[in-house]
Design a protein around this motif. Structure first.
Motif, PDB file in Angstrom:
ATOM      1  N   THR A  54    -121.083   4.347   8.364  1.00 46.86           N
ATOM      2  CA  THR A  54    -120.698   5.531   7.583  1.00 46.86           C
ATOM      3  C   THR A  54    -121.069   6.831   8.218  1.00 46.86           C
ATOM      4  O   THR A  54    -121.989   7.014   8.545  1.00 46.86           O
ATOM      5  CB  THR A  54    -121.179   5.572   6.024  1.00 46.86           C
ATOM      6  OG1 THR A  54    -121.110   4.284   5.446  1.00 46.86           O
ATOM      7  CG2 THR A  54    -120.634   6.682   5.152  1.00 46.86           C
TER       8      THR A  54
ATOM      9  N   ALA B 230    -117.758   8.083   0.686  1.00 42.28           N
ATOM     10  CA  ALA B 230    -117.543   7.199  -0.603  1.00 42.28           C
ATOM     11  C   ALA B 230    -117.972   6.098   0.000  1.00 42.28           C
ATOM     12  O   ALA B 230    -117.544   5.295   0.913  1.00 42.28           O
ATOM     13  CB  ALA B 230    -116.086   7.326  -0.773  1.00 42.28           C
TER      14      ALA B 230
ATOM     15  N   PRO C  33    -118.848   1.962  -1.413  1.00 41.90           N
ATOM     16  CA  PRO C  33    -118.384   0.889  -2.563  1.00 41.90           C
ATOM     17  C   PRO C  33    -119.796   0.182  -2.784  1.00 41.90           C
ATOM     18  O   PRO C  33    -120.457  -0.208  -1.985  1.00 41.90           O
ATOM     19  CB  PRO C  33    -117.259   0.145  -1.667  1.00 41.90           C
ATOM     20  CG  PRO C  33    -117.290   0.100  -0.277  1.00 41.90           C
ATOM     21  CD  PRO C  33    -118.136   1.629  -0.003  1.00 41.90           C
TER      22      PRO C  33
ATOM     23  N   GLY D 233    -121.181  -2.685  -5.344  1.00 40.75           N
ATOM     24  CA  GLY D 233    -121.003  -3.640  -6.548  1.00 40.75           C
ATOM     25  C   GLY D 233    -122.239  -3.464  -7.515  1.00 40.75           C
ATOM     26  O   GLY D 233    -123.397  -3.331  -7.073  1.00 40.75           O
TER      27      GLY D 233
ATOM     28  N   GLY E 151    -121.530  -1.682  -0.019  1.00 38.97           N
ATOM     29  CA  GLY E 151    -120.285  -2.456   0.822  1.00 38.97           C
ATOM     30  C   GLY E 151    -119.603  -3.578   0.306  1.00 38.97           C
ATOM     31  O   GLY E 151    -118.919  -4.330   0.793  1.00 38.97           O
TER      32      GLY E 151
ATOM     33  N   ALA F 165    -117.025  -6.013  -1.960  1.00 40.03           N
ATOM     34  CA  ALA F 165    -115.693  -6.349  -2.090  1.00 40.03           C
ATOM     35  C   ALA F 165    -115.241  -5.880  -3.589  1.00 40.03           C
ATOM     36  O   ALA F 165    -116.173  -6.247  -4.482  1.00 40.03           O
ATOM     37  CB  ALA F 165    -115.134  -7.581  -1.614  1.00 40.03           C
ATOM     38  N   PRO F 166    -114.115  -5.693  -3.851  1.00 38.59           N
ATOM     39  CA  PRO F 166    -113.682  -5.570  -5.422  1.00 38.59           C
ATOM     40  C   PRO F 166    -113.801  -6.898  -6.304  1.00 38.59           C
ATOM     41  O   PRO F 166    -113.699  -8.100  -5.646  1.00 38.59           O
ATOM     42  CB  PRO F 166    -112.228  -5.217  -5.135  1.00 38.59           C
ATOM     43  CG  PRO F 166    -111.945  -4.873  -4.065  1.00 38.59           C
ATOM     44  CD  PRO F 166    -113.100  -5.405  -3.072  1.00 38.59           C
TER      45      PRO F 166
ATOM     46  N   ARG G 233    -118.678  -5.392 -11.295  1.00 38.56           N
ATOM     47  CA  ARG G 233    -117.342  -4.365 -10.643  1.00 38.56           C
ATOM     48  C   ARG G 233    -117.806  -3.909  -9.520  1.00 38.56           C
ATOM     49  O   ARG G 233    -118.943  -3.509  -9.362  1.00 38.56           O
ATOM     50  CB  ARG G 233    -117.243  -3.348 -11.889  1.00 38.56           C
ATOM     51  CG  ARG G 233    -116.065  -2.555 -11.828  1.00 38.56           C
ATOM     52  CD  ARG G 233    -115.717  -1.731 -12.972  1.00 38.56           C
ATOM     53  NE  ARG G 233    -114.397  -1.176 -12.684  1.00 38.56           N
ATOM     54  CZ  ARG G 233    -113.796  -0.352 -13.539  1.00 38.56           C
ATOM     55  NH1 ARG G 233    -114.580   0.232 -14.703  1.00 38.56           N
ATOM     56  NH2 ARG G 233    -112.901   0.364 -13.099  1.00 38.56           N
ATOM     57  N   THR G 234    -117.056  -3.248  -8.728  1.00 42.65           N
ATOM     58  CA  THR G 234    -117.362  -2.568  -7.565  1.00 42.65           C
ATOM     59  C   THR G 234    -116.788  -1.324  -7.748  1.00 42.65           C
ATOM     60  O   THR G 234    -115.421  -1.128  -8.159  1.00 42.65           O
ATOM     61  CB  THR G 234    -116.525  -3.187  -6.279  1.00 42.65           C
ATOM     62  OG1 THR G 234    -117.170  -4.464  -6.058  1.00 42.65           O
ATOM     63  CG2 THR G 234    -116.883  -2.348  -5.244  1.00 42.65           C
ATOM     64  N   LEU G 235    -117.753  -0.019  -7.892  1.00 47.63           N
ATOM     65  CA  LEU G 235    -117.100   1.175  -8.076  1.00 47.63           C
ATOM     66  C   LEU G 235    -117.584   1.945  -6.597  1.00 47.63           C
ATOM     67  O   LEU G 235    -118.335   1.499  -6.153  1.00 47.63           O
ATOM     68  CB  LEU G 235    -117.946   1.675  -9.226  1.00 47.63           C
ATOM     69  CG  LEU G 235    -117.741   1.028 -10.479  1.00 47.63           C
ATOM     70  CD1 LEU G 235    -118.699   1.553 -11.381  1.00 47.63           C
ATOM     71  CD2 LEU G 235    -116.347   1.421 -11.099  1.00 47.63           C
ATOM     72  N   THR G 236    -117.236   2.844  -6.877  1.00 45.59           N
ATOM     73  CA  THR G 236    -117.448   4.066  -5.387  1.00 45.59           C
ATOM     74  C   THR G 236    -118.559   4.954  -5.680  1.00 45.59           C
ATOM     75  O   THR G 236    -118.557   5.878  -6.630  1.00 45.59           O
ATOM     76  CB  THR G 236    -116.127   4.869  -5.242  1.00 45.59           C
ATOM     77  OG1 THR G 236    -115.040   3.866  -4.832  1.00 45.59           O
ATOM     78  CG2 THR G 236    -116.312   5.728  -3.953  1.00 45.59           C
TER      79      THR G 236
ATOM     80  N   ASP H  67    -119.906   8.320  -4.825  1.00 44.31           N
ATOM     81  CA  ASP H  67    -119.329   9.403  -4.130  1.00 44.31           C
ATOM     82  C   ASP H  67    -120.617  10.360  -3.739  1.00 44.31           C
ATOM     83  O   ASP H  67    -121.382  10.682  -4.676  1.00 44.31           O
ATOM     84  CB  ASP H  67    -118.489  10.057  -4.950  1.00 44.31           C
ATOM     85  CG  ASP H  67    -117.103   9.224  -5.080  1.00 44.31           C
ATOM     86  OD1 ASP H  67    -116.557   8.925  -3.963  1.00 44.31           O
ATOM     87  OD2 ASP H  67    -116.758   9.244  -6.186  1.00 44.31           O
TER      88      ASP H  67
END
Length: 186
Positions: free
Chosen positions: A2, A10, A12, A14, A39, A41-42, A60-63, A65
């Motif tokens: 990153t 941003a 990801p 989980g 990192g 996956a959805p 759930r996978t969220l961001t 920020d």
């Protein structure tokens, strides 16, 4: 890898939620956020593991920020005994999945705001070491200490404030601190 030099990063994340048997007869299940997966996956309530009555879900996978203007809040989080990600959830009222995982944040101030509202469930989940390093690097790049500047009063507008006549900027016929007079009845 990153890029921490960007103004906004941003990541990801989980969210792992554990369902375990309740300890009272009024709550059949206890639901808690117990971990994060950087990192990831959805996913939507994907079962990860089961051990007897205890089940862990990738809810759930969220961001996550990171904003350069919020580095003070991230440094507050990093300076705590256990740096944590706040997982914010709302009750849904459904029996199968009673919580909606809707936000993750590394900001101590933002998580405090959600805790103060009392409408959401806020769980602090320990940050993995790699995420701690990434947030610390982001803060090293973007954080700037702001010098404290004491505000001074504008003396020109405060003339006559000590005369006992109230605020000189407000037009009045008499002293605002006087006792009300009694009207005499005829």
């Amino acid at each position: 890898m990153t890029d921490t030099t960007a103004r906004h990063v941003a990541i990801p994340l989980g969210v792992i939620v554990r369902r375990s048997p309740g300890v009272t007869r009024w709550a059949a299940w206890n639901w808690r956020a117990v971990g994060v997966l950087p990192g990831a996956a959805p996913a939507e309530w994907q079962e990860l593991r089961r051990d007897g009555d205890v089940t862990e879900f990738h809810a759930r996978t969220l961001t996550l920020d990171l904003w350069r203007t919020d580095t003070e809040a991230y440094l507050t989080t990093l300076s705590s005994r256990t740096p944590s990600v706040a997982v914010i959830m709302r009750p849904t009222g459904r029996r199968a999945r009673p919580l909606d995982v809707f936000k993750v944040t590394a900001s101590a101030y933002e998580s405090q705001d959600y805790q103060d509202s009392g409408e959401e469930v806020v769980e602090l989940v320990p940050m993995p070491e790699g995420l701690v390093a990434l947030v610390a690097e982001f803060c090293d790049v973007h954080h700037r200490d702001e010098a404290f500047v004491k505000r001074r009063r504008d003396r020109a507008r405060m003339e006559g404030a000590g005369t006992g006549k109230g605020d000189p900027r407000v037009r009045q016929l008499s002293d605002v601190y006087r006792a009300p007079s009694r009207e005499r009845m005829p």
